[in-house]
Motif scaffolding. Sequence first.
Motif, mmCIF file in Angstrom:
data_model
loop_
_atom_site.group_PDB
_atom_site.id
_atom_site.type_symbol
_atom_site.label_atom_id
_atom_site.label_comp_id
_atom_site.label_asym_id
_atom_site.label_seq_id
_atom_site.Cartn_x
_atom_site.Cartn_y
_atom_site.Cartn_z
ATOM 1 N N VAL A 193 0.853 -1.181 0.000
ATOM 2 C CA VAL A 193 0.000 0.000 0.000
ATOM 3 C C VAL A 193 0.891 1.233 0.000
ATOM 4 N N PRO A 194 0.576 2.255 -0.775
ATOM 5 C CA PRO A 194 1.391 3.476 -0.781
ATOM 6 C C PRO A 194 1.371 4.159 0.590
ATOM 7 N N VAL A 195 2.519 4.661 1.004
ATOM 8 C CA VAL A 195 2.599 5.381 2.272
ATOM 9 C C VAL A 195 1.664 6.593 2.253
ATOM 10 N N SER A 196 1.482 7.181 1.099
ATOM 11 C CA SER A 196 0.616 8.355 0.979
ATOM 12 C C SER A 196 -0.840 8.047 1.291
ATOM 13 N N LYS A 197 -1.214 6.769 1.327
ATOM 14 C CA LYS A 197 -2.606 6.377 1.568
ATOM 15 C C LYS A 197 -2.863 5.974 3.010
ATOM 16 N N VAL A 198 -1.828 6.011 3.860
ATOM 17 C CA VAL A 198 -1.985 5.574 5.243
ATOM 18 C C VAL A 198 -1.611 6.712 6.185
ATOM 19 N N ARG A 199 -1.929 6.514 7.458
ATOM 20 C CA ARG A 199 -1.463 7.414 8.501
ATOM 21 C C ARG A 199 -0.350 6.718 9.266
ATOM 22 N N LEU A 200 0.847 7.305 9.230
ATOM 23 C CA LEU A 200 1.945 6.743 10.002
ATOM 24 C C LEU A 200 1.731 7.032 11.479
ATOM 25 N N LEU A 201 1.902 6.011 12.300
ATOM 26 C CA LEU A 201 1.732 6.097 13.749
ATOM 27 C C LEU A 201 3.104 6.082 14.415
ATOM 28 N N PRO A 202 3.176 6.310 15.730
ATOM 29 C CA PRO A 202 4.457 6.076 16.397
ATOM 30 C C PRO A 202 4.943 4.679 16.030
ATOM 31 N N PRO A 203 6.206 4.528 15.650
ATOM 32 C CA PRO A 203 6.657 3.232 15.144
ATOM 33 C C PRO A 203 6.581 2.095 16.146
ATOM 34 N N VAL A 204 6.559 2.430 17.431
ATOM 35 C CA VAL A 204 6.349 1.445 18.498
ATOM 36 C C VAL A 204 5.500 2.092 19.584
ATOM 37 N N LEU A 205 4.873 1.254 20.403
ATOM 38 C CA LEU A 205 4.179 1.726 21.602
ATOM 39 C C LEU A 205 4.958 1.192 22.804
ATOM 40 N N PRO A 206 5.917 1.961 23.302
ATOM 41 C CA PRO A 206 6.797 1.451 24.355
ATOM 42 C C PRO A 206 6.091 1.285 25.687
ATOM 43 N N ASN A 207 6.504 0.255 26.406
ATOM 44 C CA ASN A 207 6.091 0.126 27.801
ATOM 45 C C ASN A 207 6.690 1.254 28.629
ATOM 46 N N LYS A 208 7.911 1.644 28.279
ATOM 47 C CA LYS A 208 8.590 2.754 28.947
ATOM 48 C C LYS A 208 9.579 3.398 27.990
ATOM 49 N N VAL A 209 9.779 4.688 28.210
ATOM 50 C CA VAL A 209 10.816 5.436 27.506
ATOM 51 C C VAL A 209 11.845 5.848 28.542
ATOM 52 N N VAL A 210 13.056 5.341 28.384
ATOM 53 C CA VAL A 210 14.156 5.701 29.282
ATOM 54 C C VAL A 210 15.010 6.729 28.550
ATOM 55 N N ALA A 211 15.124 7.908 29.120
ATOM 56 C CA ALA A 211 15.877 8.991 28.483
ATOM 57 C C ALA A 211 17.138 9.289 29.290
ATOM 58 N N PHE A 212 18.211 9.573 28.571
ATOM 59 C CA PHE A 212 19.471 9.925 29.226
ATOM 60 C C PHE A 212 19.782 11.390 28.960
ATOM 61 N N GLY A 213 19.981 12.142 30.048
ATOM 62 C CA GLY A 213 20.226 13.569 29.941
ATOM 63 C C GLY A 213 21.700 13.911 29.963
ATOM 64 N N ARG A 214 22.013 15.095 29.428
ATOM 65 C CA ARG A 214 23.366 15.649 29.493
ATOM 66 C C ARG A 214 24.403 14.684 28.938
ATOM 67 N N ASN A 215 24.081 14.041 27.805
ATOM 68 C CA ASN A 215 24.991 13.061 27.218
ATOM 69 C C ASN A 215 25.815 13.657 26.082
ATOM 70 N N TYR A 216 25.659 14.952 25.851
ATOM 71 C CA TYR A 216 26.521 15.707 24.933
ATOM 72 C C TYR A 216 27.094 16.873 25.737
ATOM 73 N N ALA A 217 28.408 17.000 25.759
ATOM 74 C CA ALA A 217 29.058 17.970 26.646
ATOM 75 C C ALA A 217 28.614 19.393 26.359
ATOM 76 N N GLU A 218 28.539 19.778 25.086
ATOM 77 C CA GLU A 218 28.184 21.159 24.764
ATOM 78 C C GLU A 218 26.754 21.482 25.183
ATOM 79 N N HIS A 219 25.855 20.490 25.087
ATOM 80 C CA HIS A 219 24.479 20.733 25.542
ATOM 81 C C HIS A 219 24.439 20.924 27.056
ATOM 82 N N ALA A 220 25.181 20.103 27.788
ATOM 83 C CA ALA A 220 25.214 20.262 29.244
ATOM 84 C C ALA A 220 25.699 21.666 29.603
ATOM 85 N N ARG A 221 26.728 22.120 28.907
ATOM 86 C CA ARG A 221 27.310 23.430 29.227
ATOM 87 C C ARG A 221 26.378 24.568 28.846
ATOM 88 N N GLU A 222 25.633 24.418 27.727
ATOM 89 C CA GLU A 222 24.783 25.529 27.304
ATOM 90 C C GLU A 222 23.658 25.809 28.304
#
Length: 258
Positions: free
Chosen positions: A45-74
């Motif tokens: 089926v053409p992608v143009s004919k569907v609605r793309l959804l979140p590619p997964v439905l996670p049980n949890k999203v674990v995020a890691f902060g300050r993992n780029y030095a310049e972002h932490a400093r800014e």
Amino acid sequence: MRIARFSIDGNVAFGAIEGEKQDELVLDIIKGIPFADFELSGTKVPVSKVRLLPPVLPNKVVAFGRNYAEHARELGNEVPDAPFAFFKPSTSVIGPGDDIQYPSFSEELHHEAELAVVIGRMCREVPRERVRDVIFGYTCANDITARDVQRREKQWARAKGFDSSCPLGPWVETDLDPADLTIQLTVNGQQRQLGRTSEMIHPIEDLIVNISEAMTLLPGDVILTGTPAGVGPLNVGDEVAVTIEGIGTLTNKVVKRG
């Protein structure tokens, strides 16, 4: 392989994306779910004919902060010696083209472009040399943050966990080396963030070892790996796009929460 989750005629399914040009992409519908052995149905089926959804439905999203030095400093933060984790609830997840709703309790919304890792199998206490075995693939993410709330509250639950604060998509790329990819974010077509995954302080292997020491990861769980420098404000009406080399572009619009 690019694996998308989509809806058509009220039905939800997974499919493998075929093609390169955006207006010519098609989905070969998958029999079952992609986290186990699966077959392609041959029904396309053409992608143009569907609605793309979140590619997964996670049980949890674990995020890691300050993992780029310049972002932490800014933001005036110290670079952490060890991975620094927080959570975003499953209700924060939206897909490509879905609206980011500006929360009523914030006056300073920020974008944060990130590479997201999708877990492919149940795992715990994963040794470093086996990390790649538990990864299903990679997708784009935007860790939307109520920055003013983050500053004034000791916990980040509201600042980073509100509804629509975790756009994911447009699909999962399963065949990718994530070590040195370009991450770019634009707002209304103007570049705000530009970095490379090689700038991570703690690589993906260390992040998954760290969190799997504490908890079981399930198929479809998502690991956010941090954002490069250049985070900044979003306003109602803005269109924000995260592009990651080898994956694609995740685009969302900011709207006033109804």
